[in-house]
Design a protein around this motif. Sequence first.
Motif, PDB file in Angstrom:
ATOM      1  N   TYR A  80     -19.058  -1.000   0.790  1.00 33.94           N
ATOM      2  CA  TYR A  80     -18.664   0.077   1.699  1.00 33.94           C
ATOM      3  C   TYR A  80     -17.597  -0.368   2.693  1.00 33.94           C
ATOM      4  CZ  TYR A  80     -22.114  -2.077   4.847  1.00 33.94           C
ATOM      5  OH  TYR A  80     -22.823  -2.949   5.619  1.00 33.94           O
ATOM      6  N   GLY A  81     -17.497  -1.641   2.992  1.00 31.85           N
ATOM      7  CA  GLY A  81     -16.460  -2.139   3.901  1.00 31.85           C
ATOM      8  C   GLY A  81     -15.075  -2.009   3.299  1.00 31.85           C
ATOM      9  N   ALA A  82     -14.951  -2.312   2.006  1.00 31.80           N
ATOM     10  CA  ALA A  82     -13.659  -2.165   1.322  1.00 31.80           C
ATOM     11  C   ALA A  82     -13.253  -0.691   1.285  1.00 31.80           C
ATOM     12  CB  ALA A  82     -13.741  -2.745  -0.084  1.00 31.80           C
ATOM     13  N   PHE A  83     -14.235   0.182   1.085  1.00 33.42           N
ATOM     14  CA  PHE A  83     -13.946   1.616   1.094  1.00 33.42           C
ATOM     15  C   PHE A  83     -13.477   2.061   2.481  1.00 33.42           C
ATOM     16  CE2 PHE A  83     -15.350   5.972   1.918  1.00 33.42           C
ATOM     17  CZ  PHE A  83     -14.600   6.641   0.961  1.00 33.42           C
ATOM     18  N   PHE A  84     -14.146   1.570   3.519  1.00 31.62           N
ATOM     19  CA  PHE A  84     -13.768   1.908   4.895  1.00 31.62           C
ATOM     20  C   PHE A  84     -12.330   1.466   5.169  1.00 31.62           C
ATOM     21  CE2 PHE A  84     -13.740   0.942   9.508  1.00 31.62           C
ATOM     22  CZ  PHE A  84     -13.955   2.225   9.970  1.00 31.62           C
ATOM     23  N   THR A  85     -11.983   0.268   4.706  1.00 32.12           N
ATOM     24  CA  THR A  85     -10.612  -0.231   4.881  1.00 32.12           C
ATOM     25  C   THR A  85      -9.621   0.648   4.127  1.00 32.12           C
ATOM     26  OG1 THR A  85     -11.447  -2.475   5.140  1.00 32.12           O
ATOM     27  CG2 THR A  85      -9.125  -2.247   4.586  1.00 32.12           C
ATOM     28  N   ALA A  86      -9.976   1.087   2.916  1.00 36.84           N
ATOM     29  CA  ALA A  86      -9.094   1.966   2.144  1.00 36.84           C
ATOM     30  C   ALA A  86      -8.904   3.300   2.851  1.00 36.84           C
ATOM     31  CB  ALA A  86      -9.663   2.174   0.742  1.00 36.84           C
ATOM     32  N   VAL A  87      -9.952   3.827   3.477  1.00 34.58           N
ATOM     33  CA  VAL A  87      -9.837   5.088   4.220  1.00 34.58           C
ATOM     34  C   VAL A  87      -8.900   4.905   5.418  1.00 34.58           C
ATOM     35  CG1 VAL A  87     -11.106   6.740   5.663  1.00 34.58           C
ATOM     36  CG2 VAL A  87     -12.049   6.026   3.468  1.00 34.58           C
ATOM     37  N   ILE A  88      -9.034   3.788   6.116  1.00 33.30           N
ATOM     38  CA  ILE A  88      -8.135   3.518   7.245  1.00 33.30           C
ATOM     39  C   ILE A  88      -6.696   3.425   6.748  1.00 33.30           C
ATOM     40  CG2 ILE A  88      -7.477   1.806   8.984  1.00 33.30           C
ATOM     41  CD1 ILE A  88     -10.443   1.170   9.307  1.00 33.30           C
ATOM     42  N   ASN A  89      -6.481   2.727   5.631  1.00 33.01           N
ATOM     43  CA  ASN A  89      -5.131   2.634   5.051  1.00 33.01           C
ATOM     44  C   ASN A  89      -4.576   4.018   4.752  1.00 33.01           C
ATOM     45  OD1 ASN A  89      -5.111  -0.146   5.113  1.00 33.01           O
ATOM     46  ND2 ASN A  89      -5.560  -0.393   2.945  1.00 33.01           N
ATOM     47  N   PHE A  90      -5.391   4.857   4.116  1.00 33.81           N
ATOM     48  CA  PHE A  90      -4.947   6.200   3.766  1.00 33.81           C
ATOM     49  C   PHE A  90      -4.573   7.003   5.012  1.00 33.81           C
ATOM     50  CE2 PHE A  90      -6.052  10.689   3.466  1.00 33.81           C
ATOM     51  CZ  PHE A  90      -5.113  11.096   2.535  1.00 33.81           C
ATOM     52  N   LEU A  91      -5.421   6.954   6.025  1.00 26.46           N
ATOM     53  CA  LEU A  91      -5.145   7.727   7.247  1.00 26.46           C
ATOM     54  C   LEU A  91      -3.860   7.267   7.924  1.00 26.46           C
ATOM     55  CD1 LEU A  91      -8.749   8.072   8.705  1.00 26.46           C
ATOM     56  CD2 LEU A  91      -7.365   9.840   7.581  1.00 26.46           C
ATOM     57  N   ILE A  92      -3.633   5.961   7.931  1.00 26.43           N
ATOM     58  CA  ILE A  92      -2.399   5.448   8.540  1.00 26.43           C
ATOM     59  C   ILE A  92      -1.190   5.884   7.730  1.00 26.43           C
ATOM     60  CG2 ILE A  92      -1.089   3.357   9.055  1.00 26.43           C
ATOM     61  CD1 ILE A  92      -3.794   2.059   9.778  1.00 26.43           C
ATOM     62  N   ILE A  93      -1.265   5.762   6.403  1.00 27.56           N
ATOM     63  CA  ILE A  93      -0.144   6.181   5.562  1.00 27.56           C
ATOM     64  C   ILE A  93       0.117   7.679   5.733  1.00 27.56           C
ATOM     65  CG2 ILE A  93       0.595   6.513   3.158  1.00 27.56           C
ATOM     66  CD1 ILE A  93      -0.850   3.865   2.526  1.00 27.56           C
ATOM     67  N   ALA A  94      -0.943   8.467   5.736  1.00 29.84           N
ATOM     68  CA  ALA A  94      -0.782   9.916   5.898  1.00 29.84           C
ATOM     69  C   ALA A  94      -0.147  10.238   7.252  1.00 29.84           C
ATOM     70  CB  ALA A  94      -2.134  10.612   5.766  1.00 29.84           C
ATOM     71  N   TRP A  95      -0.560   9.553   8.297  1.00 33.90           N
ATOM     72  CA  TRP A  95      -0.003   9.794   9.628  1.00 33.90           C
ATOM     73  C   TRP A  95       1.478   9.428   9.672  1.00 33.90           C
ATOM     74  CZ3 TRP A  95      -0.751  12.466  13.797  1.00 33.90           C
ATOM     75  CH2 TRP A  95      -0.043  12.166  14.948  1.00 33.90           C
ATOM     76  N   VAL A  96       1.826   8.278   9.113  1.00 30.78           N
ATOM     77  CA  VAL A  96       3.223   7.840   9.134  1.00 30.78           C
ATOM     78  C   VAL A  96       4.089   8.783   8.300  1.00 30.78           C
ATOM     79  CG1 VAL A  96       4.792   5.990   8.443  1.00 30.78           C
ATOM     80  CG2 VAL A  96       2.684   5.434   9.640  1.00 30.78           C
ATOM     81  N   VAL A  97       3.607   9.209   7.139  1.00 30.69           N
ATOM     82  CA  VAL A  97       4.370  10.152   6.318  1.00 30.69           C
ATOM     83  C   VAL A  97       4.537  11.475   7.071  1.00 30.69           C
ATOM     84  CG1 VAL A  97       4.302  11.546   4.209  1.00 30.69           C
ATOM     85  CG2 VAL A  97       3.796   9.102   4.118  1.00 30.69           C
ATOM     86  N   PHE A  98       3.484  11.931   7.737  1.00 39.39           N
ATOM     87  CA  PHE A  98       3.581  13.149   8.544  1.00 39.39           C
ATOM     88  C   PHE A  98       4.655  13.007   9.618  1.00 39.39           C
ATOM     89  CE2 PHE A  98       2.217  15.140  12.565  1.00 39.39           C
ATOM     90  CZ  PHE A  98       2.400  16.469  12.213  1.00 39.39           C
ATOM     91  N   MET A  99       4.648  11.871  10.306  1.00 42.61           N
ATOM     92  CA  MET A  99       5.639  11.658  11.359  1.00 42.61           C
ATOM     93  C   MET A  99       7.062  11.576  10.786  1.00 42.61           C
ATOM     94  SD  MET A  99       3.898  11.891  14.033  1.00 42.61           S
ATOM     95  CE  MET A  99       5.027  11.386  15.302  1.00 42.61           C
ATOM     96  N   LEU A 100       7.211  10.954   9.611  1.00 38.42           N
ATOM     97  CA  LEU A 100       8.528  10.885   8.981  1.00 38.42           C
ATOM     98  C   LEU A 100       9.029  12.270   8.593  1.00 38.42           C
ATOM     99  CD1 LEU A 100       8.168   7.747   6.691  1.00 38.42           C
ATOM    100  CD2 LEU A 100       9.634   7.972   8.697  1.00 38.42           C
ATOM    101  N   VAL A 101       8.159  13.076   7.993  1.00 40.83           N
ATOM    102  CA  VAL A 101       8.551  14.430   7.607  1.00 40.83           C
ATOM    103  C   VAL A 101       8.899  15.252   8.842  1.00 40.83           C
ATOM    104  CG1 VAL A 101       7.689  16.594   6.607  1.00 40.83           C
ATOM    105  CG2 VAL A 101       7.285  14.424   5.439  1.00 40.83           C
TER     106      VAL A 101
END
Length: 141
Positions: A80-101
């Motif tokens: 579950y820790g690796a999954f939690f890290t993947a969720v954090i990665n996704f949220l950061i990528i989504a936020w940065v892509v949102f800001m770029l757009v």
Amino acid sequence: MINEFKDFIAKGNVMDMAVGIIIGAAFTAIVTSLVNDLINPIIGLFTGGIDFTNLFWTMGDGEYASLEQAREAGASVFAYGAFFTAVINFLIIAWVVFMLVKMVNRVKAAAEKPDDVAPEVDTGPSEKDLLIEIRDALKAR
């Protein structure tokens, strides 16, 4: 068939997609480093130094000191820790892509000049205006 392939490859969309994939791969490495090297240690400060990537639960017998040891031993693990890290990665990528757009949209809006917008052409009275005139003319009779 070779000519069709050449036509496909020569299209701008394919080249744009290839550039996007390459940049995306590099961007993923940056975000992974951001999460693992900067964000997780900060979260670890608030959670008492817990390393989320190494949080797991063994399904079955056996105690293992780390997730790596459990996987090497072939144990069934619920990581579950690796999954939690993947969720954090996704949220950061989504936020940065949102800001770029958002930034690209602002630049596009600023680049549009009033001269670029076509002036409204007066095409005469609308259909509604004509119907109102006809109604009024019929009432006047």
